[in-house]
Design an enzyme around this catalytic site. Structure first.
Site, PDB file in Angstrom:
ATOM      1  CG  HIS A  73     -17.859  -0.008 -15.607  1.00  0.00           C
ATOM      2  ND1 HIS A  73     -18.778   0.978 -15.303  1.00  0.00           N
ATOM      3  CD2 HIS A  73     -17.136  -0.210 -14.464  1.00  0.00           C
ATOM      4  CE1 HIS A  73     -18.608   1.359 -14.041  1.00  0.00           C
ATOM      5  NE2 HIS A  73     -17.630   0.650 -13.515  1.00  0.00           N
ATOM      6  CG  ASN A 145     -19.185   4.567 -10.547  1.00  0.00           C
ATOM      7  OD1 ASN A 145     -18.942   4.145 -11.668  1.00  0.00           O
ATOM      8  ND2 ASN A 145     -18.718   3.993  -9.449  1.00  0.00           N
TER       9      ASN A 145
END
Length: 707
Positions: A73, A145
């Protein structure tokens, strides 16, 4: 002497070269590892144990592999906003920020997963969707997510997954891509990943915008009410603008034209006042129904189909302010799924249990020490009061001579909530009784039923895109054995899917799983494969992104008005007014930046030209009438705009007199869906209706269109 020094240097390097071939797997201290797939748990469905030094040895090393960039990320984009609770769910949870009418400030960070900080926004990848709520009871992080499941079931495999999908260690290629040998080698040996891979090979992995993607908590959590009763909960973020994607061919081109496409889209729309919104929904399952379904609620590779448990909307999130400083806010914000508040608790999901350790450990390391919570973006709104006073990066100044508990010199402060009858965080009481084991519950052993559910739930165009995506990715894999193993997995999901992908690779899919795959699967489930339970749902409408024509919205969509000198201002204004009433944005693109001359006289300022812009960055195309038509007829970049927009199944409209421009394109009058002509009568109405469908997928049935 020089040769001796060089030889010695080479010898020193050679002494540290390690070949894993034929070696027994060990910890960093050389301790042999019997099971590298499962954390130590109290019973096979029980909570993870803190004494698991093998897991901590592996994960603590993994958490420190990147400095200072996030290991995963790394490429993110953030915004401030608010959450307003709109439903009374007090019978399920005592969480203060979920009390009806409560407005809570928050910060959201969206991200890709696999790429480095400087990679493209448009990679085929999972997207992080993490929200930090600054509640009156402390910070709560919903770290999720845009896909509701994950690749693995146990956190012990997380470093391996990331190592596999990251650039290969010998040459650090490819960047931000899963289409290479190491990822598919790992995945083809992990049948449990089959469901998540189906999602990543779908259009969900290439969203049109952060503002147009769903978010999920992934794991099953618990709500806890004032009486201490627990209820299992799944979290869903539903975007007000709908769920939309780009085409894969389009994504590749956007990466070249504007690698910041998603970042820019979010930033510019917030600056314009087009505040993105999502409804927060929950699926609630009573504790007594924990074992009611054919799948295990604690298995992060499974969803709860909405047909079984409907999503109840409980509030709305609005993003209304961009960060003032990217580094200080978006880069330094620290998320942790273990950061929970009274009314919400964790479950024994072994992936969640591992994340609770890993995220906090990562932030401690990455942000310079244990005081990262004192960075402004991470501070709670109600302050923090404890006896921890030292450590790197300390900003708060603790008064007095007391830094321990219990104490009398400080008046017993800060005090326990229970001492004065106040409400503090209490873990939900749950009986735990089991042997210490590194094993996985048999209820986690069905790997293909929900993968099949996802594929069956897709529309025909979406299924075609998945076939093309698998074919593209596996074509990039050099190892034929890896390709064969993955095709065998696909054959367990859907035989046509496997056959179509296999035909593109020149390989006949095997009917049974590869022996090596079975060997690894049986390390987790000695009895694998198990008898597959009968699923409650064969198809789920919520899993498809297809929007029916006219049912969506065109709010914030960008429509390219393709013009040149001599264009009719009246023709522009009529369409522009209608689109803006629907919330869309008209962007004038001409042969040059600067001024454009109108047919009726006068000029307009032009910021965008065919040289600087790309069709892939726009949602639809309109060619107004005027003398400009004769100019555009000989403008190859204009024709490219139209051709490419057509190939990507976008709405295309022509005003009176402009329709002759199709002679130089792929388009055919009266034959192609979603191509609208003013001479047919309902130009504006038909154009807007077509745009509301997001794409004109019918074109894919008759013409070769990139996925």
């Amino acid at each position: 002497m020089k040769n001796q020094r060089e030889n010695k240097k080479v010898q020193q390097i050679d002494d540290h070269v390690i070949d894993n071939n034929g070696r027994l797997l060990t910890t960093n201290d050389g301790v042999p590892i019997e099971d590298n797939n499962n954390m130590l748990k109290a019973g096979e469905r029980g909570p993870a144990l803190i004494e698991d030094f093998i897991y901590q040895d592996k994960m603590a090393h993994f958490d420190r592999e990147r400095i200072p960039e996030r290991v995963v990320h790394a490429r993110g984009s953030g915004a401030h906003g608010i959450f307003e609770a709109t439903a009374d769910i007090s019978k399920y949870t005592k969480a203060s920020f979920l009390k009806k009418g409560t407005v809570t400030p928050l910060f959201v960070r969206f991200s890709t997963v696999a790429g480095f900080k400087g990679s493209t926004d448009l990679a085929r990848d999972v997207r992080g969707f993490s929200v930090k709520f600054y509640t009156e009871d402390g910070n709560y992080d919903l770290v999720g997510n845009n896909i509701p499941v994950f690749f693995i079931q146990d956190a012990m495999n997380f470093p391996d997954l990331v190592h596999a999908v990251k650039p290969e260690p010998n040459n650090e290629m490819p960047q931000a891509a899963s289409a290479h040998d190491t990822f598919w080698d790992f995945i083809s040996l992990m049948p449990e990943a089959a469901h998540m891979v189906m999602w990543t090979m779908s259009d969900r992995a290439i969203p049109r915008s952060f503002r147009m993607m769903e978010g999920f908590g992934v794991h099953t959590f618990k709500f806890v009410n004032a009486e201490g009763k627990g209820t299992f909960v799944k979290f869903h973020w539903k975007p007000k603008l709908g769920v939309h994607s780009v085409a894969w061919n389009e994504a590749q081109k956007i990466s070249g034209f504007d690698a910041d496409f998603h970042r820019r889209d979010l930033w510019e729309n917030i600056e314009k006042g087009n505040f993105p919104q999502w409804d927060l929904g929950v699926q609630l399952v009573p504790e007594e129904d924990e074992h009611k379904f054919s799948f295990d609620l604690l298995d992060a590779t499974k969803i709860v189909p909405e047909e079984l448990v409907p999503v109840e909307i409980i509030g709305t999130m609005t993003l209304n302010r961009n960060p003032e400083n990217f580094f200080a806010e978006t880069e330094q914000i620290a998320f942790d799924p273990g950061r929970i508040v009274p009314g919400i608790d964790l479950t024994n999901d072994p992936l969640l249990q591992g994340r609770v350790f890993s995220y906090a450990d990562t932030q401690n390391y990455r942000l310079g020490g244990p005081n990262f919570h004192e960075i402004p973006i991470n501070r709670s709104v109600n302050g923090k009061f404890n006896n921890q006073k030292d450590g790197f990066g300390r900003q708060d100044i603790l008064k007095g001579n007391v830094s321990y508990f219990p104490n009398s010199l400080g008046g017993g402060c800060p005090y326990h909530a229970m001492l004065k009858g106040e409400d503090g965080f209490k873990s939900h009481e749950e009986k735990v009784d089991g042997k210490k084991v590194r094993r996985r519950s048999t209820s986690f052993a069905d790997h293909f039923t929900q993968a099949r559910l996802f594929f069956n739930s897709q529309s025909k165009p979406e299924q075609e895109h998945m076939i093309n995506a698998y074919s593209f990715e596996l074509s990039k894999v050099n190892s034929v054995d890896v390709r064969k193993r993955e095709l065998a997995i696909l054959n367990q999901i859907d035989k046509e899917l496997a056959a179509r992908v296999g035909a593109n690779l020149g390989i006949e899919p095997a009917s049974e799983l590869d022996e090596l795959t079975l060997q690894f699967a049986r390390q987790n489930h000695p009895e694998y494969p198990i008898k597959t339970p009968k699923p409650e749902v064969e198809k789920s409408a919520a899993l498809s992104m297809k929007t029916k024509p006219g049912e969506g919205t065109i709010e914030t969509r960008k429509v390219a008005f393709l013009i040149a000198d001599g264009v009719s201002k009246k023709s522009i204004d009529k369409m522009k007014t209608a689109l803006e009433e629907e919330g869309a944005e008209a962007v004038l693109i001409s042969t040059n930046v600067g001024k454009v001359k109108f047919k009726e006289g006068g000029t307009a300022d032009i910021e965008f030209s065919y040289l600087t812009e790309a069709s892939v960055c726009y949602d639809a195309f309109y060619t107004p009438e005027g003398d400009s038509v004769s100019v555009l007829q000989d403008e190859p970049d204009y024709l490219h705009f139209i051709n490419e927009g057509f190939r990507h199944c976008k709405a295309i409209a022509f005003a009176t007199g402009a329709e002759k421009l199709i002679d130089g394109t792929y388009l055919s009058k009266n034959k192609d869906s979603g191509v609208i002509f003013e001479s047919d009568g309902n130009l504006i109405e038909d154009f807007i209706k077509t745009m509301k469908g997001h794409r004109v997928w019918e074109r894919e049935n008759t013409r070769k269109v990139p996925s």
